[in-house]
Design a protein around this motif. Structure first.
Motif, PDB file in Angstrom:
ATOM      1  N   ARG A 209      33.557  36.686  45.252  1.00  0.00           N
ATOM      2  CA  ARG A 209      33.279  37.997  45.850  1.00  0.00           C
ATOM      3  C   ARG A 209      32.564  38.955  44.901  1.00  0.00           C
ATOM      4  O   ARG A 209      31.719  39.734  45.325  1.00  0.00           O
ATOM      5  CB  ARG A 209      34.596  38.654  46.286  1.00  0.00           C
ATOM      6  N   TYR A 210      32.934  38.911  43.629  1.00  0.00           N
ATOM      7  CA  TYR A 210      32.488  39.959  42.709  1.00  0.00           C
ATOM      8  C   TYR A 210      31.938  39.376  41.411  1.00  0.00           C
ATOM      9  O   TYR A 210      32.238  38.245  41.030  1.00  0.00           O
ATOM     10  CB  TYR A 210      33.654  40.900  42.371  1.00  0.00           C
TER      11      TYR A 210
ATOM     12  N   GLU B 223      21.906  52.000  42.610  1.00  0.00           N
ATOM     13  CA  GLU B 223      22.605  51.797  43.884  1.00  0.00           C
ATOM     14  C   GLU B 223      23.353  50.466  43.918  1.00  0.00           C
ATOM     15  O   GLU B 223      23.489  49.840  44.979  1.00  0.00           O
ATOM     16  CB  GLU B 223      21.608  51.850  45.050  1.00  0.00           C
ATOM     17  N   LEU B 224      23.810  50.003  42.753  1.00  0.00           N
ATOM     18  CA  LEU B 224      24.557  48.744  42.720  1.00  0.00           C
ATOM     19  C   LEU B 224      25.752  48.821  43.666  1.00  0.00           C
ATOM     20  O   LEU B 224      26.453  49.838  43.708  1.00  0.00           O
ATOM     21  CB  LEU B 224      25.049  48.457  41.296  1.00  0.00           C
ATOM     22  N   PRO B 225      26.013  47.752  44.433  1.00  0.00           N
ATOM     23  CA  PRO B 225      27.143  47.771  45.374  1.00  0.00           C
ATOM     24  C   PRO B 225      28.467  47.570  44.628  1.00  0.00           C
ATOM     25  O   PRO B 225      29.063  46.491  44.651  1.00  0.00           O
ATOM     26  CB  PRO B 225      26.834  46.598  46.309  1.00  0.00           C
TER      27      PRO B 225
ATOM     28  N   LEU C 229      31.655  50.604  30.406  1.00  0.00           N
ATOM     29  CA  LEU C 229      32.198  50.691  31.757  1.00  0.00           C
ATOM     30  C   LEU C 229      32.164  49.293  32.367  1.00  0.00           C
ATOM     31  O   LEU C 229      31.212  48.540  32.150  1.00  0.00           O
ATOM     32  CB  LEU C 229      31.362  51.644  32.618  1.00  0.00           C
ATOM     33  N   HIS C 230      33.188  48.961  33.135  1.00  0.00           N
ATOM     34  CA  HIS C 230      33.235  47.667  33.810  1.00  0.00           C
ATOM     35  C   HIS C 230      32.980  47.886  35.299  1.00  0.00           C
ATOM     36  O   HIS C 230      33.844  48.399  36.018  1.00  0.00           O
ATOM     37  CB  HIS C 230      34.592  46.996  33.602  1.00  0.00           C
ATOM     38  N   ALA C 231      31.773  47.493  35.731  1.00  0.00           N
ATOM     39  CA  ALA C 231      31.425  47.610  37.148  1.00  0.00           C
ATOM     40  C   ALA C 231      31.707  46.274  37.829  1.00  0.00           C
ATOM     41  O   ALA C 231      31.122  45.247  37.460  1.00  0.00           O
ATOM     42  CB  ALA C 231      29.959  47.981  37.305  1.00  0.00           C
ATOM     43  N   ILE C 232      32.609  46.292  38.793  1.00  0.00           N
ATOM     44  CA  ILE C 232      32.898  45.090  39.578  1.00  0.00           C
ATOM     45  C   ILE C 232      32.001  45.168  40.817  1.00  0.00           C
ATOM     46  O   ILE C 232      32.235  45.961  41.728  1.00  0.00           O
ATOM     47  CB  ILE C 232      34.385  45.016  39.970  1.00  0.00           C
ATOM     48  N   VAL C 233      30.952  44.346  40.805  1.00  0.00           N
ATOM     49  CA  VAL C 233      29.870  44.440  41.795  1.00  0.00           C
ATOM     50  C   VAL C 233      30.071  43.414  42.901  1.00  0.00           C
ATOM     51  O   VAL C 233      30.386  42.246  42.642  1.00  0.00           O
ATOM     52  CB  VAL C 233      28.504  44.226  41.104  1.00  0.00           C
ATOM     53  N   LYS C 234      29.864  43.855  44.129  1.00  0.00           N
ATOM     54  CA  LYS C 234      30.019  42.968  45.287  1.00  0.00           C
ATOM     55  C   LYS C 234      28.902  41.925  45.307  1.00  0.00           C
ATOM     56  O   LYS C 234      27.720  42.268  45.271  1.00  0.00           O
ATOM     57  CB  LYS C 234      29.981  43.783  46.579  1.00  0.00           C
ATOM     58  N   VAL C 235      29.296  40.663  45.372  1.00  0.00           N
ATOM     59  CA  VAL C 235      28.343  39.554  45.408  1.00  0.00           C
ATOM     60  C   VAL C 235      28.477  38.764  46.707  1.00  0.00           C
ATOM     61  O   VAL C 235      27.491  38.385  47.331  1.00  0.00           O
ATOM     62  CB  VAL C 235      28.547  38.620  44.188  1.00  0.00           C
ATOM     63  N   ASP C 236      29.724  38.483  47.104  1.00  0.00           N
ATOM     64  CA  ASP C 236      30.010  37.790  48.368  1.00  0.00           C
ATOM     65  C   ASP C 236      29.178  36.526  48.537  1.00  0.00           C
ATOM     66  O   ASP C 236      28.487  36.337  49.548  1.00  0.00           O
ATOM     67  CB  ASP C 236      29.785  38.727  49.559  1.00  0.00           C
ATOM     68  N   ALA C 237      29.246  35.656  47.536  1.00  0.00           N
ATOM     69  CA  ALA C 237      28.495  34.394  47.580  1.00  0.00           C
ATOM     70  C   ALA C 237      29.298  33.326  48.311  1.00  0.00           C
ATOM     71  O   ALA C 237      30.529  33.326  48.298  1.00  0.00           O
ATOM     72  CB  ALA C 237      28.180  33.929  46.159  1.00  0.00           C
ATOM     73  N   ARG C 238      28.574  32.406  48.928  1.00  0.00           N
ATOM     74  CA  ARG C 238      29.239  31.329  49.668  1.00  0.00           C
ATOM     75  C   ARG C 238      29.861  30.297  48.738  1.00  0.00           C
ATOM     76  O   ARG C 238      30.872  29.689  49.061  1.00  0.00           O
ATOM     77  CB  ARG C 238      28.227  30.633  50.581  1.00  0.00           C
ATOM     78  N   ASP C 239      29.230  30.067  47.597  1.00  0.00           N
ATOM     79  CA  ASP C 239      29.718  29.053  46.668  1.00  0.00           C
ATOM     80  C   ASP C 239      29.261  29.416  45.256  1.00  0.00           C
ATOM     81  O   ASP C 239      28.597  30.437  45.035  1.00  0.00           O
ATOM     82  CB  ASP C 239      29.212  27.658  47.064  1.00  0.00           C
TER      83      ASP C 239
ATOM     84  N   GLY D  35      27.421  53.186  45.627  1.00  0.00           N
ATOM     85  CA  GLY D  35      26.178  52.450  45.819  1.00  0.00           C
ATOM     86  C   GLY D  35      26.072  51.876  47.226  1.00  0.00           C
ATOM     87  O   GLY D  35      26.682  52.380  48.174  1.00  0.00           O
ATOM     88  N   LYS D  36      25.294  50.815  47.380  1.00  0.00           N
ATOM     89  CA  LYS D  36      25.104  50.188  48.680  1.00  0.00           C
ATOM     90  C   LYS D  36      26.387  49.515  49.154  1.00  0.00           C
ATOM     91  O   LYS D  36      27.269  49.185  48.359  1.00  0.00           O
ATOM     92  CB  LYS D  36      23.966  49.163  48.617  1.00  0.00           C
ATOM     93  N   ALA D  37      26.452  49.279  50.463  1.00  0.00           N
ATOM     94  CA  ALA D  37      27.691  48.774  51.056  1.00  0.00           C
ATOM     95  C   ALA D  37      27.992  47.340  50.653  1.00  0.00           C
ATOM     96  O   ALA D  37      29.156  46.953  50.520  1.00  0.00           O
ATOM     97  CB  ALA D  37      27.619  48.883  52.578  1.00  0.00           C
ATOM     98  N   ASN D  38      26.947  46.528  50.456  1.00  0.00           N
ATOM     99  CA  ASN D  38      27.161  45.121  50.113  1.00  0.00           C
ATOM    100  C   ASN D  38      25.923  44.579  49.404  1.00  0.00           C
ATOM    101  O   ASN D  38      24.902  45.268  49.286  1.00  0.00           O
ATOM    102  CB  ASN D  38      27.474  44.289  51.365  1.00  0.00           C
TER     103      ASN D  38
END
Length: 754
Positions: free
Chosen positions: A223-224, A245-247, A259-269, A322-325
């Motif tokens: 996910r992240y 605008e990092l999600p 700073l630790h930015a946990i960024v949404k990736v939502d990868a399938r694999d 930032g962006k939603a996803n």
């Protein structure tokens, strides 16, 4: 980390520590030391192996002598990564680094960090550790997700003093269990997670695991990703994260300088995860964020909010900024880097217009433009494309138009390699052209290896950039068709790939497509191609082929004329004196007369045989030939008059006799059997019938056997209607040029029928 032209740490993502031998593990450490990395880098990579022992990397590191490392260099890591699927940038043969077409465009410069103002980061005034961590867990995890975290450490002696490294930690409780325990414990995080060492702080894994371990293989959902930079002032880091605008799902202050930015990736694999993280890191780097690339792993630890570290708080700055996803952010980045030109003011260009692209096919197609050849099956479209390839390569005429000489890439998607090569040679021979410039033709044989056009386009461009092709010919396009051919938007996306090829290579793109089902004669040329109208309206030039309906009389006349030519050739080559003395101009038009001259002048059967064989070959070729009308719709040039041509395997040739020009195209509402024509067409006059019987006699007269009444009856009769002998006799009588003798048709001046 020292400045380097090439960073080896991302390559370690491809090398699972658990998959290497002890010696390979040591080699990785030695290579890192040789290239100026730290023992902490080696230790961080080694931790995901069950054989990992705390402090071993640091002890071993001291035993490595830089001057004694020998052949162990960064190339050792590079080779190990290659063997496990890593592909160097610029080489996209590896599947995990196959970039989409749009991903290759633009420099992705969104902001200039020198002009970004630092943003204030406010440390929580009321410190509620439990609330900090609750908000973090609720943002990142589902209640059933297993969460990995670390509060226990071990000390390591370094040149800079003692540092504390995290252990594997715990990973056997779900987010739901942890949240419930935190709610009961209030702000006593230690009661739930264990008390961390004050100097070290605590860590948490931002992706859920399977409760069995903390390696990449234990991650259950990708996910992240962690984005961290420790080489920039914190306020500027915060500002750049926002500008880009990092999600970001959660943004945590590490308690020190990052700073630790946990960024949404939502990868399938995992493969998609690596591609997306590479993309994120690349964008950050191009915009001034010096990202710590050690954080690529999906099982990576990040700083846990709600604890203190050497007297400073690890706290949650914000969530869901930032962006939603990822998809929305990716599209936003691509839209900002679309490479579209700015609008122009016509007045500025009016007196200094750019030169038009040169004509590749005179009066039909300019270089860099697109052309579609459409036609039904058996029209010889592939042969026409090969003929065009040869015409461009040799600088010759194609159908009725001169071609500018240049290089051609013929993309063969249908034939196996031997058949394709033989076909080119057959067409060269049939066209009667010497292959003087055959080096101008390249063939890319892709039968059995085709991919959709949106995937083929970048591969084609990459292979062709330095070849200076004037034309790329793709045959046939149904092999690379993507989407529903009846869908306008899907076909627009498909044909856009041809634009990309033409634009990137500066060459013409030429391809063929089939007609829709049914009669085509009553349609405009641009409405005959199958599928969406996009097919016909997208190219700059449309060449359309429609078959002409040949009558038996026409086929017979053409066959007779062709065989008469062979007899003429034989007489000129083997009996020239006889030819000059006895053959008249009228004789040259009669196959029967030329055959008589041939038999009389050349008596040696061995001399006659090659010509007799040629007669049979010519008859077969002529009888199997088909007639075609070429029409066009052009964007850059005036419409050309229809061109009539023959297709005699394996080549087309323009009809010089003009016999095809009189044939009308027919469709379902205008055919000879259509109801309205049966009822309203003009009836034949006596003169029409008299002329018709004269034509039939000429067709049936082969110079050997006489034309009979029975042969005329067979000629005019069909399954629907038979013609009687009485009718034939009446037509002959009305014609007045023939007599009937013993049911044989003879010219006047012979004896009358007895």
């Amino acid at each position: 980390m020292a400045d380097r032209d090439f960073d080896l740490l991302p390559l370690l993502d491809y090398i699972e520590p658990s998959s290497v031998t002890y010696q390979e593990w040591v080699d990785v450490g030695m290579a890192l030391k040789h290239e100026g990395y730290s023992a902490a880098d080696w230790d961080s990579w080694s931790q995901s192996d069950s054989r990992y022992k705390e402090g071993e990397c640091f002890k071993k590191w001291e035993s490595f002598q830089r001057e004694g490392l020998g052949s162990i260099t960064g190339a050792t890591i590079t080779q190990m990564a290659k063997e496990r699927g890593w592909t160097p940038k610029g080489n996209s043969n590896g599947p995990s680094h196959e970039l989409d077409w749009d991903s290759t465009i633009g420099d992705y410069k969104i902001v200039d960090k020198n002009w970004v103002e630092s943003q204030e980061i406010r440390e929580p005034f009321y410190w509620e550790p439990g609330r900090e961590l609750l908000r973090y867990l609720e943002t990142l995890f589902e209640s059933t997700d297993y969460v990995g975290y670390v509060t226990e450490t071990y000390p390591i002696e370094t040149d800079k003093g003692i540092i504390y490294k995290p252990t594997a930690g715990a990973y056997d409780r779900t987010a739901g269990e942890l949240i419930q325990a935190l709610q009961n414990a209030g702000n006593d995080i230690g009661a739930v997670f264990g008390d961390p060492k004050e100097e070290a702080g605590a860590w948490i894994r931002f992706n859920p695991v399977d409760s069995k371990g903390v390696k990449n293989s234990n991650v259950t959902e990708f996910r992240y990703a962690l984005v961290e930079s420790d080489s920039m002032e914190l306020g500027k880091q915060y500002a750049l994260f926002k500008e880009l605008e990092l999600p970001i799902a959660t943004l945590v202050h590490s308690g020190k300088k990052s700073l630790h930015a946990i960024v949404k990736v939502d990868a399938r694999d995992y493969q998609e995860y690596r591609k997306r993280v590479d993309y994120i890191y690349n964008i950050c780097k191009k915009n001034g964020l010096d990202i710590d690339t050690q954080n690529r792993n999906p099982s990576r630890l990040s700083r846990m909010p709600g604890v203190t570290r050497a007297g400073r708080k690890q706290f949650l700055i914000d969530t869901n900024i930032g962006k939603a996803n990822y998809e929305e952010w990716y599209q936003w980045i691509e839209d900002l880097n679309d490479d579209l030109p700015d609008p122009e003011t016509l007045a500025e260009e009016w007196d200094n217009l750019p030169e038009l692209a040169p004509e590749l096919i005179k009066g039909v197609l300019r270089q860099g433009h697109k052309m579609l050849i459409a036609g039904p099956s058996k029209a010889g479209k592939s042969f026409a494309l090969i003929e065009l390839s040869i015409a461009i390569a040799e600088g010759r005429k194609w159908i009725d138009w001169e071609c500018e000489q240049g290089r051609v890439l013929y993309v063969n998607l249908e034939l196996d390699r031997p058949s394709a090569l033989h076909r080119f040679k057959d067409v060269y021979n049939a066209m009667g052209i010497a292959p003087n410039n055959i080096k101008n033709i390249d063939i890319w044989n892709l039968r059995g290896k085709t991919v959709p056009m949106d995937k083929l386009a970048p591969k084609l461009i990459r292979r062709s950039l330095k070849k200076n092709y004037q034309a790329v010919i793709i045959d046939p396009i149904y092999k690379v068709l993507t989407g529903d051919e009846n869908s306008a938007d899907q076909m627009a996306h498909f044909t856009n790939q041809f634009d990309k090829v033409a634009t990137e290579l500066g060459c013409s793109v030429i391809y063929c497509h089939h007609h829709s089902k049914g009669s085509q004669g009553g349609k405009k040329s641009m409405d005959r191609a199958s599928g969406s109208g996009v097919f016909a309206r997208d190219p700059d030039a449309l060449i359309d082929l429609v078959e002409l309906e040949l009558t038996d009389e026409l086929i017979k006349m053409r066959t007779n004329k062709a065989t008469a030519k062979v007899y003429q050739e034989a007489l000129q080559e083997k009996a020239l004196d006889y030819y000059q003395q006895h053959v008249s101009l009228d004789d040259l038009e009669s196959r029967a007369e030329m055959q008589k001259h041939f038999e009389k002048a050349i008596t040696d059967i061995m001399v006659k045989k090659p010509y007799l064989d040629k007669v049979q070959a010519v008859k077969k070729a002529t009888e199997t030939s088909t007639g075609w009308r070429v029409e066009g719709t052009l964007r850059e040039f005036a419409k050309f008059p229809p061109v009539n041509m023959w297709f005699s395997y394996p080549v087309h040739s323009v009809d010089q006799s003009g016999v095809l020009a009189d044939i009308q195209l027919e469709d379902s509402t205008n055919g000879k059997n259509s109801p309205w024509k049966k009822n309203f067409e003009k009836k034949e006059t006596k003169e029409d019938k008299a002329k018709k019987v004269e034509t039939a006699i000429a067709v049936l007269d082969d110079g050997t056997d006489p034309v009979t009444l029975d042969s005329l009856i067979d000629y005019f009769s069909n399954e629907e209607k038979s013609v009687s002998e009485k009718t034939i006799r009446r037509w002959i009588k009305n014609n007045g040029k023939f007599d009937i003798v013993n049911k044989e048709i003879v010219p006047k001046n012979s004896k009358n029928e007895g």
